[in-house]
Design a protein around this motif. Sequence first.
Motif, PDB file in Angstrom:
ATOM      1  N   ARG A 146       0.828  -1.203   0.000  1.00 61.17           N
ATOM      2  CA  ARG A 146       0.000   0.000   0.000  1.00 61.17           C
ATOM      3  C   ARG A 146       0.857   1.245   0.000  1.00 61.17           C
ATOM      4  O   ARG A 146       0.566   2.228  -0.702  1.00 61.17           O
ATOM      5  CB  ARG A 146      -0.924   0.005   1.224  1.00 61.17           C
ATOM      6  N   GLU A 147       1.941   1.229   0.762  1.00 60.31           N
ATOM      7  CA  GLU A 147       2.828   2.393   0.816  1.00 60.31           C
ATOM      8  C   GLU A 147       3.517   2.653  -0.519  1.00 60.31           C
ATOM      9  O   GLU A 147       3.908   3.781  -0.813  1.00 60.31           O
ATOM     10  CB  GLU A 147       3.879   2.192   1.905  1.00 60.31           C
ATOM     11  N   ALA A 148       3.666   1.604  -1.341  1.00 60.46           N
ATOM     12  CA  ALA A 148       4.370   1.754  -2.613  1.00 60.46           C
ATOM     13  C   ALA A 148       3.509   2.376  -3.703  1.00 60.46           C
ATOM     14  O   ALA A 148       4.022   2.818  -4.726  1.00 60.46           O
ATOM     15  CB  ALA A 148       4.871   0.388  -3.087  1.00 60.46           C
ATOM     16  N   VAL A 149       2.187   2.388  -3.499  1.00 57.63           N
ATOM     17  CA  VAL A 149       1.258   2.886  -4.523  1.00 57.63           C
ATOM     18  C   VAL A 149       0.960   4.350  -4.268  1.00 57.63           C
ATOM     19  O   VAL A 149       0.601   4.732  -3.157  1.00 57.63           O
ATOM     20  CB  VAL A 149      -0.038   2.054  -4.520  1.00 57.63           C
ATOM     21  N   ALA A 150       1.090   5.170  -5.312  1.00 56.95           N
ATOM     22  CA  ALA A 150       0.925   6.608  -5.137  1.00 56.95           C
ATOM     23  C   ALA A 150      -0.509   6.986  -4.779  1.00 56.95           C
ATOM     24  O   ALA A 150      -0.737   7.814  -3.889  1.00 56.95           O
ATOM     25  CB  ALA A 150       1.362   7.334  -6.412  1.00 56.95           C
ATOM     26  N   HIS A 151      -1.487   6.396  -5.455  1.00 57.92           N
ATOM     27  CA  HIS A 151      -2.890   6.758  -5.240  1.00 57.92           C
ATOM     28  C   HIS A 151      -3.740   5.498  -5.158  1.00 57.92           C
ATOM     29  O   HIS A 151      -4.269   5.029  -6.164  1.00 57.92           O
ATOM     30  CB  HIS A 151      -3.391   7.664  -6.365  1.00 57.92           C
ATOM     31  N   ASP A 305       7.648  12.127  -6.468  1.00 61.81           N
ATOM     32  CA  ASP A 305       6.909  13.373  -6.665  1.00 61.81           C
ATOM     33  C   ASP A 305       6.897  13.775  -8.134  1.00 61.81           C
ATOM     34  O   ASP A 305       5.858  14.192  -8.671  1.00 61.81           O
ATOM     35  CB  ASP A 305       7.520  14.497  -5.821  1.00 61.81           C
ATOM     36  N   ARG A 306       8.037  13.643  -8.780  1.00 59.37           N
ATOM     37  CA  ARG A 306       8.115  14.069 -10.182  1.00 59.37           C
ATOM     38  C   ARG A 306       7.288  13.154 -11.081  1.00 59.37           C
ATOM     39  O   ARG A 306       6.550  13.628 -11.952  1.00 59.37           O
ATOM     40  CB  ARG A 306       9.573  14.081 -10.643  1.00 59.37           C
ATOM     41  N   LEU A 307       7.396  11.852 -10.883  1.00 56.09           N
ATOM     42  CA  LEU A 307       6.636  10.925 -11.715  1.00 56.09           C
ATOM     43  C   LEU A 307       5.145  11.038 -11.460  1.00 56.09           C
ATOM     44  O   LEU A 307       4.332  10.839 -12.370  1.00 56.09           O
ATOM     45  CB  LEU A 307       7.111   9.490 -11.468  1.00 56.09           C
ATOM     46  N   ASP A 308       4.782  11.363 -10.230  1.00 54.72           N
ATOM     47  CA  ASP A 308       3.369  11.529  -9.909  1.00 54.72           C
ATOM     48  C   ASP A 308       2.771  12.695 -10.695  1.00 54.72           C
ATOM     49  O   ASP A 308       1.595  12.681 -11.066  1.00 54.72           O
ATOM     50  CB  ASP A 308       3.210  11.760  -8.405  1.00 54.72           C
ATOM     51  N   ARG A 309       3.586  13.711 -10.961  1.00 53.29           N
ATOM     52  CA  ARG A 309       3.103  14.842 -11.762  1.00 53.29           C
ATOM     53  C   ARG A 309       3.071  14.502 -13.254  1.00 53.29           C
ATOM     54  O   ARG A 309       2.291  15.090 -14.001  1.00 53.29           O
ATOM     55  CB  ARG A 309       4.003  16.063 -11.522  1.00 53.29           C
ATOM     56  N   LEU A 310       3.898  13.553 -13.667  1.00 56.66           N
ATOM     57  CA  LEU A 310       3.972  13.204 -15.080  1.00 56.66           C
ATOM     58  C   LEU A 310       2.868  12.258 -15.531  1.00 56.66           C
ATOM     59  O   LEU A 310       2.453  12.292 -16.700  1.00 56.66           O
ATOM     60  CB  LEU A 310       5.325  12.550 -15.396  1.00 56.66           C
ATOM     61  N   GLY A 311       2.401  11.370 -14.653  1.00 62.65           N
ATOM     62  CA  GLY A 311       1.449  10.363 -15.099  1.00 62.65           C
ATOM     63  C   GLY A 311       0.682   9.737 -13.959  1.00 62.65           C
ATOM     64  O   GLY A 311       0.482  10.348 -12.911  1.00 62.65           O
ATOM     65  N   ASP A 312       0.248   8.486 -14.164  1.00 60.05           N
ATOM     66  CA  ASP A 312      -0.502   7.781 -13.125  1.00 60.05           C
ATOM     67  C   ASP A 312      -0.055   6.332 -13.046  1.00 60.05           C
ATOM     68  O   ASP A 312       0.956   5.947 -13.637  1.00 60.05           O
ATOM     69  CB  ASP A 312      -2.009   7.915 -13.342  1.00 60.05           C
ATOM     70  N   HIS A 326       7.524   1.825 -11.830  1.00 60.54           N
ATOM     71  CA  HIS A 326       6.475   1.592 -12.819  1.00 60.54           C
ATOM     72  C   HIS A 326       5.569   2.814 -12.871  1.00 60.54           C
ATOM     73  O   HIS A 326       5.116   3.302 -11.841  1.00 60.54           O
ATOM     74  CB  HIS A 326       5.650   0.354 -12.431  1.00 60.54           C
ATOM     75  N   VAL A 327       5.293   3.319 -14.096  1.00 62.68           N
ATOM     76  CA  VAL A 327       4.406   4.463 -14.242  1.00 62.68           C
ATOM     77  C   VAL A 327       3.814   4.469 -15.645  1.00 62.68           C
ATOM     78  O   VAL A 327       4.414   3.955 -16.590  1.00 62.68           O
ATOM     79  CB  VAL A 327       5.173   5.787 -13.970  1.00 62.68           C
ATOM     80  N   HIS A 328       2.611   5.027 -15.776  1.00 61.75           N
ATOM     81  CA  HIS A 328       1.974   5.242 -17.072  1.00 61.75           C
ATOM     82  C   HIS A 328       2.051   6.736 -17.377  1.00 61.75           C
ATOM     83  O   HIS A 328       1.601   7.563 -16.568  1.00 61.75           O
ATOM     84  CB  HIS A 328       0.513   4.799 -17.048  1.00 61.75           C
ATOM     85  N   VAL A 329       2.606   7.101 -18.530  1.00 62.27           N
ATOM     86  CA  VAL A 329       2.830   8.506 -18.870  1.00 62.27           C
ATOM     87  C   VAL A 329       2.579   8.746 -20.357  1.00 62.27           C
ATOM     88  O   VAL A 329       2.545   7.808 -21.153  1.00 62.27           O
ATOM     89  CB  VAL A 329       4.278   8.947 -18.547  1.00 62.27           C
ATOM     90  N   ASP A 330       2.445  10.020 -20.724  1.00 59.40           N
ATOM     91  CA  ASP A 330       2.409  10.398 -22.130  1.00 59.40           C
ATOM     92  C   ASP A 330       3.810  10.706 -22.651  1.00 59.40           C
ATOM     93  O   ASP A 330       4.074  10.561 -23.845  1.00 59.40           O
ATOM     94  CB  ASP A 330       1.508  11.626 -22.329  1.00 59.40           C
ATOM     95  N   ASP A 331       4.700  11.143 -21.775  1.00 62.31           N
ATOM     96  CA  ASP A 331       6.067  11.482 -22.159  1.00 62.31           C
ATOM     97  C   ASP A 331       7.018  10.443 -21.569  1.00 62.31           C
ATOM     98  O   ASP A 331       7.495  10.580 -20.438  1.00 62.31           O
ATOM     99  CB  ASP A 331       6.414  12.885 -21.654  1.00 62.31           C
ATOM    100  N   ALA A 332       7.280   9.378 -22.345  1.00 54.00           N
ATOM    101  CA  ALA A 332       8.140   8.302 -21.852  1.00 54.00           C
ATOM    102  C   ALA A 332       9.555   8.796 -21.585  1.00 54.00           C
ATOM    103  O   ALA A 332      10.199   8.393 -20.613  1.00 54.00           O
ATOM    104  CB  ALA A 332       8.158   7.153 -22.854  1.00 54.00           C
ATOM    105  N   GLY A 333      10.053   9.677 -22.450  1.00 58.76           N
ATOM    106  CA  GLY A 333      11.407  10.187 -22.262  1.00 58.76           C
ATOM    107  C   GLY A 333      11.572  10.930 -20.961  1.00 58.76           C
ATOM    108  O   GLY A 333      12.584  10.786 -20.265  1.00 58.76           O
TER     109      GLY A 333
END
Length: 591
Positions: A146-151, A305-312, A326-333
Amino acid sequence: MPQVPQTLDALAVRTWCGLALEALGRAREEIDAINVYPVADGDTGTNLYLTVESAAAAVEAVFAGHETVAAAGTGRASAAGGRPTLADAVRAMAHGALIGARGNSGTILAQLLRGMALVLAADGESAHTGAGGLRLALRQAADSAREAVAHPVEGTVLTVAAAAAEAAGGAEGDCGTVARAAYDGARAALVATPTQLPVLARAGVVDAGGRGLVAVLAALVETFTGESPRAGWALGEVHARVAVAAGPVTEAGVTAGARPAPGDTAGAGHTGPGCADDRPDDGGPAFEVIYLLEAEDTAVARLRDRLDRLGDSLVVVGGDGLWNVHVHVDDAGAAVEAGVEAGRPHRIRITHFGLGDAHTAGAAGLPPRERAQRAVVAVVPGEGLAGLYAEAGATTVLARPGEPPASGELVDAVRRAHAREVVLLPNDADLRHTAAAAAEQARTEGVRVALIPTRSAVQGIAALAVHEPGRRFDEDVVAMTSAAGATRYAEVAVAERQSWTMAGICQAGDVLGLIEGDVAVIGADIAATAEAVIDRMLAAGGEMVTLVLGDEAPGAIAARLESRVRETYLAVDTVVYRGGRQGALLLIGVE
């Protein structure tokens, strides 16, 4: 009945991993078929299987190592009969799952196993080998994940994990009794997941990740009892029970009249974590980005924090300097660049969520995700190019300097592409045998694979530029092969040591211009050497110059080279890309 372990020891861990792998192997296609959240890409079962496969392999390696030492007749392993300790086994299991985690579900499962290892491998006056230790381990697993999941979102695998831990905490008896309680609690919570997550109710399915966890816990029951609780837990029964548990979905998106299935105790009111933001119907981000990261805890906190702003769908698991991101984003780079700033990312995997990933809604039938007709799988040398290739629709495998991918990684990428026909671009002459082995393996799995022997990423860019999925496979392969073959390639790099070359003797620190793999220019200035290389290549003609800049390339070199080409070769165009940490300072292609 064969003898089964009554306490937690290394052999029990080994048995559990083996049985869990078998269980997920049987349920793999079923779980893939019900995968609708957070992205309906039909790979949850496969990701869980590959994650446990890595964990099981790590445990087997520990046993093999101890047996080797025991055979030599020395050391602690000899005294233990060649068997590792419980701490050895659970640490190996957790580490194997961490480095082999695939997808959202696999990453969370890796953290569940790590949470268990934190308890079972802890130093203390007595080892946690009994039912009490198992209860504590399951509780720590659920809390750590649970602690590892952002939302967190209700109705997902972490809701199921929390229910398992709660049920195990109230169980009295031996390890088998605790495992059975955890399994029963997880199964009841799983059936209730459609009452908590509207996307599941609309599709008439339970959470795929939770279904996989139930299979893993069933293996834990079998480990301690010798009996599998799988009987009657087939997909058809799940749908029948879901139909009872889930009522119609209201306009507000909340399941109306939802209630647990008869005989189950977990319902919509059970609290627990989930997996990412609830936005399955708006298209969501275009890419899944996964990588291992070597970094300090403070840097990982900033990365979150940065990845949380980039995607979900952000999940960051691990510790002690090694993390799985692990993250889902529009800007992979940008997601990979964030990892570079935090530490050293490697084993980077970027997957484009294709338009054909969505499942057919409704409980009837639930066919597995339809394969795409055609896909491209490419090995790329830098994060920037990985993003570029992924945006063009390719499934990528990152190859860092000195870390060429194994054939198994290429086969995994072909599987992730999930297509009937695959064009494989190795983009490195040294990978031709590895790529050929991967292509042969994929063919045995029913995939039609064409290997185009690209020797540089710039040749791959040229091939990808003419790729047309709509035309006949053979015609597409011929066009891509022709475009790659018509692209001469070069690179500019710095010599690491004195060496004999085709252009003479170079010293450490010299700037080398390599054309088609051979040193053609030795210089002292990066830009001047690059200009000399381009002049030699364009002497034979050309219409397009492609420049791929590495992170170490001087900032002004692109403008200087573009100006040089524009002023000297009037009919030649130039295109510039950022390659990231690609090894070479500069990659050059001339079409």
